[in-house]
Design an enzyme around this catalytic site. Structure first.
Site, mmCIF file in Angstrom:
data_model
loop_
_atom_site.group_PDB
_atom_site.id
_atom_site.type_symbol
_atom_site.label_atom_id
_atom_site.label_comp_id
_atom_site.label_asym_id
_atom_site.label_seq_id
_atom_site.Cartn_x
_atom_site.Cartn_y
_atom_site.Cartn_z
ATOM 1 N N GLU A 89 -47.687 6.651 0.917
ATOM 2 C CA GLU A 89 -47.597 5.916 2.178
ATOM 3 C C GLU A 89 -47.671 6.995 3.259
ATOM 4 O O GLU A 89 -46.838 7.900 3.290
ATOM 5 C CB GLU A 89 -46.255 5.175 2.209
ATOM 6 C CG GLU A 89 -46.151 4.058 3.184
ATOM 7 C CD GLU A 89 -47.173 2.947 2.992
ATOM 8 O OE1 GLU A 89 -47.521 2.340 3.994
ATOM 9 O OE2 GLU A 89 -47.631 2.692 1.859
ATOM 10 N N ASP A 148 -39.511 4.025 13.980
ATOM 11 C CA ASP A 148 -39.103 5.257 13.325
ATOM 12 C C ASP A 148 -37.821 5.811 13.923
ATOM 13 O O ASP A 148 -37.650 5.849 15.131
ATOM 14 C CB ASP A 148 -40.208 6.311 13.440
ATOM 15 C CG ASP A 148 -41.470 5.880 12.720
ATOM 16 O OD1 ASP A 148 -41.321 5.176 11.701
ATOM 17 O OD2 ASP A 148 -42.574 6.224 13.163
#
EC number: 4.2.1.20
Length: 268
Positions: free
Chosen positions: A49, A60
């Protein structure tokens, strides 16, 4: 897209789950980033990924934001990321490669052109983190036109309608979110997710991989015991890169030491 199907079929036969690491392409620089990816695969990663550095990464936490800043500091561009993807694919013809990204990067290229480029370099799936299922039509249609699996996030509070949509539109795998919030190894994954896994299975969704807060082998095992097809670990891996930023060889050795037991935990 077919690489995911073959992978899950092989793992099922071997009674194993998938261990999937996440890293940002170009962190901490192109050459070392390619070595990191080779190391992850050698240590047992079943699929990859990968993130393309983006200036405003909403989902994030600080660890992965820092990875993005390091890639930017090294001057890494989206065009170079695609060159890297082509090299990774050449070297590793069978491993599934997924991209985790943000809509702006797709729009910058033009949606169709972006997925055409993914197909050309051998990317198997794309998860656009800031596009909800109900706005995903242009993305998923372009993805399918170019034989790229559209990936959808299944949050822990998904209702029945959302589960049906994810099952209907997603291909490759389903990104099963351990918990709400931003990514990060400090926030341990909250289990169990058995009820979601059972529903996804009932609606014939792509196999679920559990992500967010996966940083230890026991969590990988717990995810698989709850019925997930495997686990994705990002922040814990990116943290190792950060800790050994000035010692490239030590970094690769530490990544190997981290990944091997994570992969071992997928074997029943």
């Amino acid at each position: 897209m077919e690489r995911y199907e073959s992978l899950f079929a092989q793992l099922k036969e071997r009674k194993e789950g998938a261990f999937v690491p996440f890293v940002t392409l170009g962190d901490p620089g192109i050459e070392q980033s390619l070595k990191i990816i080779d190391t992850l695969i050698e240590a047992g990663a079943d699929a990859l990924e990968l993130g393309i550095p983006f200036s405003d990464p909403l989902a994030d936490g600080p660890t992965i934001q820092n990875a993005t800043l390091r890639a930017f500091a090294a001057g890494v561009t989206p065009a170079q990321c695609f060159e890297m993807l082509a090299l990774i694919r050449q070297k590793h013809p069978t491993i599934p490669i997924g991209l985790l990204m943000y809509a702006n990067l797709v729009f910058n290229k033009g949606i169709d052109e972006f997925y055409a480029q993914c197909e050309k370099v051998g990317v198997d799936s794309v998860l656009v983190a800031d596009v909800p299922v109900e706005e995903s039509a242009p993305f998923r249609q372009a993805a399918l036109c170019h034989n790229v699996a559209p990936i959808f996030i299944c949050p822990p509070n998904a209702d029945d309608d959302l589960l049906r949509q994810i099952a209907s539109y997603g291909r490759g795998y389903t990104y099963l979110l351990s918990r709400a919030g931003v990514t990060g190894a400090e926030n341990r994954a909250a289990l169990p997710l058995n009820h979601l896994v059972a529903k996804l299975k009932e609606y014939n969704a792509a196999p679920p991989l559990q992500g967010f807060g996966i940083s230890a082998p026991d969590q990988v095992k717990a995810a698989i015991d709850a019925g997930a097809a495997g686990a994705i670990s990002g922040s814990a891996i990116v943290k190792i890169i950060e800790q050994h930023i000035n010692e490239p060889e030590k970094m690769l050795a530490a990544l190997k030491v981290f990944v091997q037991p994570m992969k071992a935990a997928t074997r029943s």
